[in-house]
Design an enzyme around this catalytic site. Structure first.
Site, PDB file in Angstrom:
ATOM      1  CG  LEU A  18      42.761  51.444  41.439  1.00 59.16           C
ATOM      2  CD1 LEU A  18      41.684  51.979  42.405  1.00 59.16           C
ATOM      3  CD2 LEU A  18      44.188  51.639  42.241  1.00 59.16           C
ATOM      4  N   GLY A  21      36.352  44.379  38.933  1.00 57.83           N
ATOM      5  CA  GLY A  21      35.332  44.129  39.967  1.00 57.83           C
ATOM      6  C   GLY A  21      34.292  43.055  39.660  1.00 57.83           C
ATOM      7  CG  MET A  23      28.843  43.591  37.607  1.00 58.97           C
ATOM      8  SD  MET A  23      27.275  44.706  37.816  1.00 58.97           S
ATOM      9  CE  MET A  23      26.581  43.705  39.306  1.00 58.97           C
ATOM     10  CB  VAL A  96      40.333  53.461  50.839  1.00 57.73           C
ATOM     11  CG1 VAL A  96      40.981  53.048  52.251  1.00 57.73           C
ATOM     12  CG2 VAL A  96      38.997  54.137  51.048  1.00 57.73           C
ATOM     13  CG  ASP A 139      29.187  40.231  49.346  1.00 57.36           C
ATOM     14  OD1 ASP A 139      29.544  39.178  49.998  1.00 57.36           O
ATOM     15  OD2 ASP A 139      29.659  40.656  48.146  1.00 57.36           O
ATOM     16  N   PRO A 142      36.197  40.447  54.461  1.00 54.42           N
ATOM     17  CG  PRO A 142      37.755  38.865  55.630  1.00 54.42           C
ATOM     18  CD  PRO A 142      36.337  38.797  54.906  1.00 54.42           C
ATOM     19  CB  ALA A 143      37.121  40.903  49.540  1.00 50.75           C
ATOM     20  CG  ASN A 144      32.983  43.627  49.699  1.00 49.85           C
ATOM     21  OD1 ASN A 144      33.676  43.786  48.837  1.00 49.85           O
ATOM     22  ND2 ASN A 144      31.812  42.837  49.878  1.00 49.85           N
ATOM     23  CG  ASP A 157      30.873  45.557  46.432  1.00 49.77           C
ATOM     24  OD1 ASP A 157      29.544  45.882  45.960  1.00 49.77           O
ATOM     25  OD2 ASP A 157      31.513  44.615  45.944  1.00 49.77           O
TER      26      ASP A 157
END
Length: 211
Positions: A18, A21, A23, A96, A139, A142-144, A157
């Site tokens: 996908l 990330g 790490m 999701v 944190d 929008p990305a999370n 996250d």
């Protein structure tokens, strides 16, 4: 077939990559026992060791499973499993289908104030639920925020979440995304749930202003 795509991680069959990330690599997987599709976040010990802080980074990675794993809310990504196998730590979580808040807004070409509230209100309800259980995300951005194809926002996250009683993050340590940080988090002071609300307000400003 993607090059170097693992066949399995733990008991999960790997379907596709996908993305990457903080790490390691994130895969779409399938639980063969019940047929459920999952997202699998991974972190390799040998890669983390190159940073010199492998122990702390791995602990932070697995903290997501411990923090979000105790939360059961429709607007928080569900954690199903976490383990380590042959030097690879992984977390299996709800898959999701959709994208993050940035891509969702981009596809829709902006949001009306009513649509923005429809996204932000469930996020606030989910954060209130987490805060009542002593967990501060730290944190929110929008990305999370993942948005499913039917428009359901989900917080993801929890890797740098502060859990009440945890000593992993010391006072004065800067963790998070500066553009969305509250002043107290940016300066390394102790934080509570209000720091997440500050980040939510920044997101809401972006949704309403388009900037």
């Amino acid at each position: 077939m993607e090059e170097n795509l693992p066949v399995r991680i733990g008991r999960y069959e790997v379907v596709r990559k996908l993305g990457r990330g903080g790490m390691g690599i994130v895969y779409e997987g399938r639980d063969p026992n019940i047929g459920r599709h999952v997202a699998i976040k991974t972190a390799r010990r040998d890669v983390l060791a190159d940073s010199g802080d492998a122990g702390i980074l791995l602990e932070r990675f697995l903290r997501e499973a411990r923090a979000a794993g105790v939360l059961n809310h429709p607007n928080i990504v569900t954690i199903y499993d976490a383990d380590e196998e042959n030097g690879l730590a992984y977390i299996a979580m709800e898959f999701v289908e959709g994208g993050d808040l940035y891509s969702w807004v981009d596809k829709r070409g902006g949001l009306t104030p009513e649509e923005a509230v429809d996204v932000i209100a469930p996020v606030c309800e989910a954060l209130a639920y987490a805060h009542e259980r002593g967990i501060v995300h730290r944190d929110i951005k929008p990305a999370n925020i993942l948005v499913s194809v039917d428009g359901r926002p989900c917080i993801a996250d929890f890797g740098i979440a502060h859990v009440a009683g945890s000593q992993l993050t010391r006072e004065g340590a800067l963790v998070g995304t500066p553009h969305y940080m509250s002043p107290e988090q940016f300066t390394g002071r102790p934080v509570d749930g209000r720091t997440d609300l500050f980040s939510v307000a920044v997101m809401l400003y972006e949704l309403l202003s388009g900037e």
